[in-house]
Scaffold this motif. Structure first.
Motif, PDB file in Angstrom:
ATOM      1  N   PRO A  77      -3.097  68.805  39.155  1.00 35.83           N
ATOM      2  CA  PRO A  77      -3.121  67.677  38.210  1.00 35.83           C
ATOM      3  C   PRO A  77      -3.583  66.412  38.940  1.00 35.83           C
ATOM      4  O   PRO A  77      -3.187  66.166  40.086  1.00 35.83           O
ATOM      5  N   GLY A  78      -4.455  65.646  38.289  1.00 34.90           N
ATOM      6  CA  GLY A  78      -4.977  64.421  38.904  1.00 34.90           C
ATOM      7  C   GLY A  78      -6.295  64.635  39.631  1.00 34.90           C
ATOM      8  O   GLY A  78      -7.021  63.679  39.907  1.00 34.90           O
ATOM      9  N   ASP A  79      -6.640  65.881  39.951  1.00 33.36           N
ATOM     10  CA  ASP A  79      -7.950  66.157  40.558  1.00 33.36           C
ATOM     11  C   ASP A  79      -9.047  65.813  39.550  1.00 33.36           C
ATOM     12  O   ASP A  79      -8.827  65.894  38.332  1.00 33.36           O
ATOM     13  N   ALA A  80     -10.216  65.480  40.067  1.00 31.16           N
ATOM     14  CA  ALA A  80     -11.360  65.232  39.178  1.00 31.16           C
ATOM     15  C   ALA A  80     -12.375  66.367  39.331  1.00 31.16           C
ATOM     16  O   ALA A  80     -12.577  66.882  40.442  1.00 31.16           O
ATOM     17  N   VAL A  81     -12.955  66.757  38.212  1.00 34.64           N
ATOM     18  CA  VAL A  81     -14.029  67.759  38.261  1.00 34.64           C
ATOM     19  C   VAL A  81     -15.198  67.249  37.421  1.00 34.64           C
ATOM     20  O   VAL A  81     -15.023  66.394  36.555  1.00 34.64           O
ATOM     21  N   LEU A  82     -16.367  67.799  37.685  1.00 30.92           N
ATOM     22  CA  LEU A  82     -17.541  67.508  36.858  1.00 30.92           C
ATOM     23  C   LEU A  82     -17.846  68.756  36.034  1.00 30.92           C
ATOM     24  O   LEU A  82     -17.953  69.856  36.591  1.00 30.92           O
ATOM     25  N   ALA A  83     -17.955  68.573  34.725  1.00 31.38           N
ATOM     26  CA  ALA A  83     -18.296  69.705  33.858  1.00 31.38           C
ATOM     27  C   ALA A  83     -19.708  69.504  33.328  1.00 31.38           C
ATOM     28  O   ALA A  83     -20.116  68.377  33.051  1.00 31.38           O
ATOM     29  N   ALA A  84     -20.439  70.612  33.193  1.00 30.83           N
ATOM     30  CA  ALA A  84     -21.801  70.544  32.649  1.00 30.83           C
ATOM     31  C   ALA A  84     -21.894  71.508  31.462  1.00 30.83           C
ATOM     32  O   ALA A  84     -22.515  72.563  31.564  1.00 30.83           O
ATOM     33  N   PRO A  85     -21.264  71.137  30.338  1.00 28.66           N
ATOM     34  CA  PRO A  85     -21.249  72.059  29.193  1.00 28.66           C
ATOM     35  C   PRO A  85     -22.605  72.092  28.490  1.00 28.66           C
ATOM     36  O   PRO A  85     -23.337  71.105  28.498  1.00 28.66           O
ATOM     37  N   VAL A  86     -22.918  73.248  27.888  1.00 20.18           N
ATOM     38  CA  VAL A  86     -24.111  73.319  27.038  1.00 20.18           C
ATOM     39  C   VAL A  86     -23.734  73.854  25.659  1.00 20.18           C
ATOM     40  O   VAL A  86     -24.583  74.317  24.911  1.00 20.18           O
ATOM     41  N   GLY A  87     -22.463  73.792  25.322  1.00 22.39           N
ATOM     42  CA  GLY A  87     -22.032  74.259  24.006  1.00 22.39           C
ATOM     43  C   GLY A  87     -20.531  74.423  23.940  1.00 22.39           C
ATOM     44  O   GLY A  87     -19.793  73.909  24.791  1.00 22.39           O
ATOM     45  N   VAL A  88     -20.094  75.168  22.942  1.00 20.54           N
ATOM     46  CA  VAL A  88     -18.664  75.315  22.640  1.00 20.54           C
ATOM     47  C   VAL A  88     -17.875  75.857  23.833  1.00 20.54           C
ATOM     48  O   VAL A  88     -16.779  75.379  24.130  1.00 20.54           O
ATOM     49  N   PHE A  89     -18.430  76.848  24.511  1.00 20.54           N
ATOM     50  CA  PHE A  89     -17.640  77.473  25.579  1.00 20.54           C
ATOM     51  C   PHE A  89     -17.582  76.596  26.823  1.00 20.54           C
ATOM     52  O   PHE A  89     -16.583  76.598  27.533  1.00 20.54           O
ATOM     53  N   LEU A 107     -21.373  65.927  32.413  1.00 21.37           N
ATOM     54  CA  LEU A 107     -22.833  65.770  32.417  1.00 21.37           C
ATOM     55  C   LEU A 107     -23.306  66.349  31.090  1.00 21.37           C
ATOM     56  O   LEU A 107     -23.222  67.564  30.868  1.00 21.37           O
ATOM     57  N   GLU A 108     -23.760  65.478  30.196  1.00 19.36           N
ATOM     58  CA  GLU A 108     -24.123  65.939  28.853  1.00 19.36           C
ATOM     59  C   GLU A 108     -25.528  66.561  28.845  1.00 19.36           C
ATOM     60  O   GLU A 108     -26.419  66.100  29.563  1.00 19.36           O
ATOM     61  N   THR A 109     -25.678  67.563  28.010  1.00 22.12           N
ATOM     62  CA  THR A 109     -26.983  68.215  27.800  1.00 22.12           C
ATOM     63  C   THR A 109     -27.140  68.421  26.299  1.00 22.12           C
ATOM     64  O   THR A 109     -26.177  68.811  25.631  1.00 22.12           O
ATOM     65  N   ASP A 110     -28.302  68.163  25.766  1.00 20.70           N
ATOM     66  CA  ASP A 110     -28.520  68.383  24.329  1.00 20.70           C
ATOM     67  C   ASP A 110     -28.349  69.859  23.995  1.00 20.70           C
ATOM     68  O   ASP A 110     -28.779  70.726  24.773  1.00 20.70           O
ATOM     69  N   LEU A 111     -27.774  70.122  22.830  1.00 19.39           N
ATOM     70  CA  LEU A 111     -27.577  71.514  22.419  1.00 19.39           C
ATOM     71  C   LEU A 111     -28.925  72.227  22.323  1.00 19.39           C
ATOM     72  O   LEU A 111     -29.902  71.653  21.839  1.00 19.39           O
TER      73      LEU A 111
END
Ligand code: PLP
Length: 412
Positions: A77-89, A107-111
């Motif tokens: 808890p409290g750690d930071a992560v970077l997520a690079a989602p490309v959809g629901v999962f 990091l946002e990516t267009d669907l």
């Protein structure tokens, strides 16, 4: 019995020999027979993950349990992560992390697009303080039919050194994956997708580099604890009662996979996805994923104007025995999705495309009669045996021209 062609992107049609394995008498999950079963499964999974070094652990859960185990075990808890989602999962990974008190930057990516490796590398390069303890990635995004280039993304994250978690629930086994060579840390998959076994087992591979982070994690957890899972896996067991019958099936499914051969399995998924994309385009269902980002395990297409997706899918299922999936969340009603995984033949694919075509014609969508089946068939003919047959292709093209002449004016 009315045959149902299952083209949803998991669970998938399971071969009979795999289903039959589930009816075997149960065994002692603390005994030598189970240890031998676990060893066979481990041996068969290694080339799919592309690892000799990782510990591979079997969990009695669907894929989400494996992802939860990975995230809860690797960070605190409290750690930071970077997520690079490309959809629901991809967003589900974020939700899991937040549940465990982990801070998530996105990091946002267009669907419809895959993660831009340069954008990921740049974002990580800005993290000079090494605040990010982890990077959350999706190999194959089932909700949009998008596949990330995992070799490229590996290069983008390597320099930073954060622990990488890869959701490959709907990807592993369908394409080449090289966990050791690319340097991924925790890779998760599940039984009911490419492996074509029933649902109920998640598989989590953990690199030697990730264990110190897991040992240091302070996240409260009990059932989904990779340290406990490792301790038991090294004795050919699982900490809790495993889904023994599902593992019998998984064992048989892995034998099935290796009997066919990885290269052929990759080719089959690639060819089916190609055929379905061409068929969708020919039927006016424009492919949702962008060129260069196409998944080989699921094809998503935009529902043609004037068609109600839910009704189309219901009619296909109830009147024609063909199950496809719709869109999720903001894509609900906008796209349909067709999987390529499981024991489906070329004939099944052609049948499903034909059924889709009829359903569209019933909707008065202006479809050129036979266009979808013809497009898919042409891909099958072109790609048979992994090679391109010019003569067959030429013949198909000529026949296409003939058919176009014959059916002009007849399409609706
Ligand atoms: N991640 C991806 C990419 C998936 O496709 C799925 C299921 O479709 C999941 C995670 C969740 O897996 P499960 O439904 O087995 O929990």
């Amino acid at each position: 019995m009315k045959k149902n062609l299952l083209f949803i992107p998991g669970p998938v049609t399971v071969p009979e020999s795999v289903l039959a394995a589930m009816s075997k008498p149960l065994i002692d999950h603390r005994g030598p027979q189970f240890a031998a079963l676990a060893k066979r499964i481990d041996d068969a999974l290694r080339p799919m993950f592309g690892t000799e070094q990782a510990d591979i652990m079997l969990l009695g859960s669907s894929g989400t349990g494996g992802l939860e185990a990975a995230i809860a075990s690797a960070f605190s808890p409290g750690d930071a992560v970077l997520a690079a989602p490309v959809g629901v999962f991809g967003r589900r990974l974020i939700a899991i992390a937040k549940t465990y008190g982990i801070e998530v930057d996105v990091l946002e990516t267009d669907l419809g697009h895959a993660v831009d490796a340069d954008a990921l590398a740049q974002r990580l390069a800005q993290d000079k303080q090494r605040r990010y303890k982890g990077v959350l990635l999706t190999h194959n995004e089932t909700s949009t039919g998008v596949q990330n280039d995992m070799a490229q993304l590996a290069t983008a994250v390597r320099e930073h050194g954060a622990i990488t978690i890869v959701d490959s629930v709907s990807g592993l086994g369908a394409t080449d994956f090289r966990m050791d060579e690319w340097g991924y840390d925790i890779v998760v998959t599940a039984s009911q997708k490419v492996l074509a076994a029933p649902p109920g087992a998640a598989m989590v591979a953990v690199s030697p580099r990730a264990w110190p982070a897991i040992e240091a994690s302070k996240t409260p957890r009990f059932y989904f604890d990779l340290l406990k899972a490792r301790e038991f896996a090294r004795q050919g067991q699982t900490p809790w009662t495993p889904p023994v019958s599902v593992l019998f099936a998984l064992d048989a499914a892995l034998q099935h996979y290796h009997n066919e051969g990885a290269q052929r399995v990759w080719h089959r998924h690639h060819m089916y996805a190609h055929a379905i994309r061409d068929a969708f385009n020919a039927l006016g269902i424009s492919v949702f994923s962008q060129p260069g980002a196409h998944s080989v395990t699921v094809v998503a297409g935009n529902v043609p104007h004037g068609v109600d997706a839910a009704t189309l899918l219901r009619k296909l299922r109830e009147e024609r025995g063909v199950s496809l999936s719709g869109g999720q969340l903001e894509l609900k009603g906008k796209i349909i999705r067709m999987g390529t995984m499981g024991e489906v033949s070329q004939t099944d694919v052609l049948g499903a495309i034909g059924a889709l075509e009829i359903a569209l014609l019933e909707y008065n969508v202006p479809v050129h009669v036979g266009a979808g089946v013809q497009a898919a068939l042409r891909v099958f003919l072109d790609m048979a045996g992994g090679t391109r047959h010019e003569t067959t292709h030429d013949a198909a093209q000529k026949s296409d021209e003939r058919t176009a002449v014959q059916t002009t004016g007849a399409s609706r």
